[in-house]
Enzyme design. Structure first.
Site, PDB file in Angstrom:
ATOM      1  N   ARG A  75     -26.398  23.973 -18.073  1.00  0.00           N
ATOM      2  CA  ARG A  75     -27.175  22.815 -17.603  1.00  0.00           C
ATOM      3  C   ARG A  75     -28.563  22.840 -18.231  1.00  0.00           C
ATOM      4  O   ARG A  75     -29.053  21.828 -18.730  1.00  0.00           O
ATOM      5  CB  ARG A  75     -27.285  22.841 -16.081  1.00  0.00           C
ATOM      6  CG  ARG A  75     -28.185  21.758 -15.505  1.00  0.00           C
ATOM      7  CD  ARG A  75     -29.572  22.322 -15.249  1.00  0.00           C
ATOM      8  NE  ARG A  75     -30.452  21.271 -14.769  1.00  0.00           N
ATOM      9  CZ  ARG A  75     -31.743  21.242 -15.019  1.00  0.00           C
ATOM     10  NH1 ARG A  75     -32.319  22.162 -15.745  1.00  0.00           N
ATOM     11  NH2 ARG A  75     -32.491  20.278 -14.550  1.00  0.00           N
ATOM     12  N   HIS A  80     -32.743  20.989 -21.872  1.00  0.00           N
ATOM     13  CA  HIS A  80     -33.887  21.431 -22.673  1.00  0.00           C
ATOM     14  C   HIS A  80     -33.579  21.649 -24.148  1.00  0.00           C
ATOM     15  O   HIS A  80     -34.498  21.631 -24.963  1.00  0.00           O
ATOM     16  CB  HIS A  80     -34.470  22.716 -22.075  1.00  0.00           C
ATOM     17  CG  HIS A  80     -34.913  22.543 -20.664  1.00  0.00           C
ATOM     18  ND1 HIS A  80     -35.977  21.739 -20.315  1.00  0.00           N
ATOM     19  CD2 HIS A  80     -34.417  23.040 -19.502  1.00  0.00           C
ATOM     20  CE1 HIS A  80     -36.126  21.762 -18.990  1.00  0.00           C
ATOM     21  NE2 HIS A  80     -35.189  22.531 -18.480  1.00  0.00           N
TER      22      HIS A  80
END
Length: 109
Positions: A75, A80
């Site tokens: 995730r 990111h």
């Protein structure tokens, strides 16, 4: 189990159901690789799964889910390091790991 925890479990199951729905007509990796809309939708739901699991682990410290650290880590990568996502990894998650995760989450409901 706290109500908040039940919501996180529900969110994870809903995201898995959506991924299954999004990919029902995707017969193979090559088709997935060329379907940008499905990729985007699946990645969004995987991010929701990771975040909901992360929050769930904070509220239910005794909860044991196989590969929870990898799910949460993926995730974080989706959010990111989105530009380094390998579609073959996402494909493997869909067809090798989601069913097991779904069974584990249902066992906690």
């Amino acid at each position: 189990m706290m109500e908040k925890s039940k919501k996180y479990l529900s969110d994870i199951l809903m995201a898995i159901d959506l991924i299954e729905h999004f990919t029902v007509d995707i017969p193979d990796f090559d088709t997935y690789q060329t379907d940008l809309k499905t990729q985007s939708a699946v990645e969004r739901q995987l991010a929701i799964i990771g975040e909901a699991l992360n929050q769930l682990k904070k509220t239910e410290t005794d909860l044991e889910i196989a590969n929870d650290k990898q799910i949460i880590g993926f995730r974080n990568r989706l959010i990111h390091a989105y530009d380094s996502i390998d579609n073959s990894i996402v494909w493997a998650i869909i067809y090798r790991h989601l069913k097991k995760l779904k069974e584990e989450i249902k066992a906690w409901e």
